[in-house]
Write an enzyme that holds these catalytic residues in place. Sequence first.
Site, PDB file in Angstrom:
ATOM      1  CG  HIS A 107      -9.564  -6.266   0.758  1.00 23.34           C
ATOM      2  ND1 HIS A 107      -9.733  -7.476   1.695  1.00 23.34           N
ATOM      3  CD2 HIS A 107      -8.127  -5.865   1.381  1.00 23.34           C
ATOM      4  CE1 HIS A 107      -8.641  -7.791   2.395  1.00 23.34           C
ATOM      5  NE2 HIS A 107      -7.765  -6.827   1.969  1.00 23.34           N
ATOM      6  CD  GLU A 146      -2.836  -1.193   2.215  1.00 22.93           C
ATOM      7  OE1 GLU A 146      -2.951  -0.190   3.173  1.00 22.93           O
ATOM      8  OE2 GLU A 146      -3.639  -2.173   2.361  1.00 22.93           O
TER       9      GLU A 146
END
Length: 338
Positions: free
Chosen positions: A193, A147
């Site tokens: 996700h 990330e």
Amino acid sequence: MFFQSLTAVAAIPFASAQLNQLAQDAGKMYFGTATDNGELNNTQYVSILTNTSEFGQLTPSNGQKWFVIEPEFGVYNFSMGSVVADLAASNNQILRCHNLVWHSQLAPWVDTMTWSKENLTAALIDHVTQEATHWKGKCYAWDVLNEALNEDAYYNDYNIEHVSNKSNAARANIIKLLQDDGIRIDGVGLQSHFTVANAPSLDAQIENMQLFADMGLEIAITELDVRLNEPENSTNLANQSQVYENTVGACMQVDECIGITVWDFYDPFSWVPDTFPGQGSATLYFANFTKHPAYQGIVNALTNGTDSGSDNDNGDDCDDDGDSGDKKKKRDSHWWRL
């Protein structure tokens, strides 16, 4: 009770073969799951977790993150991370290691110390070196960098599962720059996700994966789950199943996608309800260990291969040249290691 009202939905028949077996039969390296130390006290859960026909790969959810590994500056503790790593080794399951560098779940001292570029770089290099050395030769892959991009814009990230400013920035501003500097980067992890109401289509995921593959990268789906708005019902469970089927189906259609990891498989152990109030039921097993319809959606994708999803109109792209065994052998011999 939910489980009584959805008995007919949850009781749909499932293929006798299990997910990892089906994935390997289709030429993929693994179908796996994340897990965490505290979950290993549940014997029924562990019996599924360690069934290598179901899951051929494990990822420690938290045990290898910075706050656990280096709780004090220069003091290392690998015991928590070793629990899942040792379980995978003893059960002959592939270990994906997670993660070396992330902005979240840092040890408190990282946020409280005063840093210059020089001493922060030195601390980062020491942390990565110590952790990677400890598990040297035991990890199939590391999520080295997790990330790193903001939404505007290897490597593991969320919201790069379809072509967008962020996925394009990952390709141009991280991967290509590293490649141009001669720095080794083996693959990209797509966290995946998703929500039932907002997930990329099968074709969108295929297009995006292929762009990464065209850069010479292997691709892994690393943290797949699909959350829905509670309460569960036959409609949102069917939609959830389609999202799972599309995502796994996309991996099936791109040779360079080597495997899929769900971010745990049992609803009571999911991170979703605590993070997204009012949402949940994001995994493959209900609390009573019956399976979501999404399990069958994944089976459909793994068994139907390149004709996996209802929104797939690319039948001409099917590759049925009988070389899945050769591809599997090639992948089995390729290990991402620091």
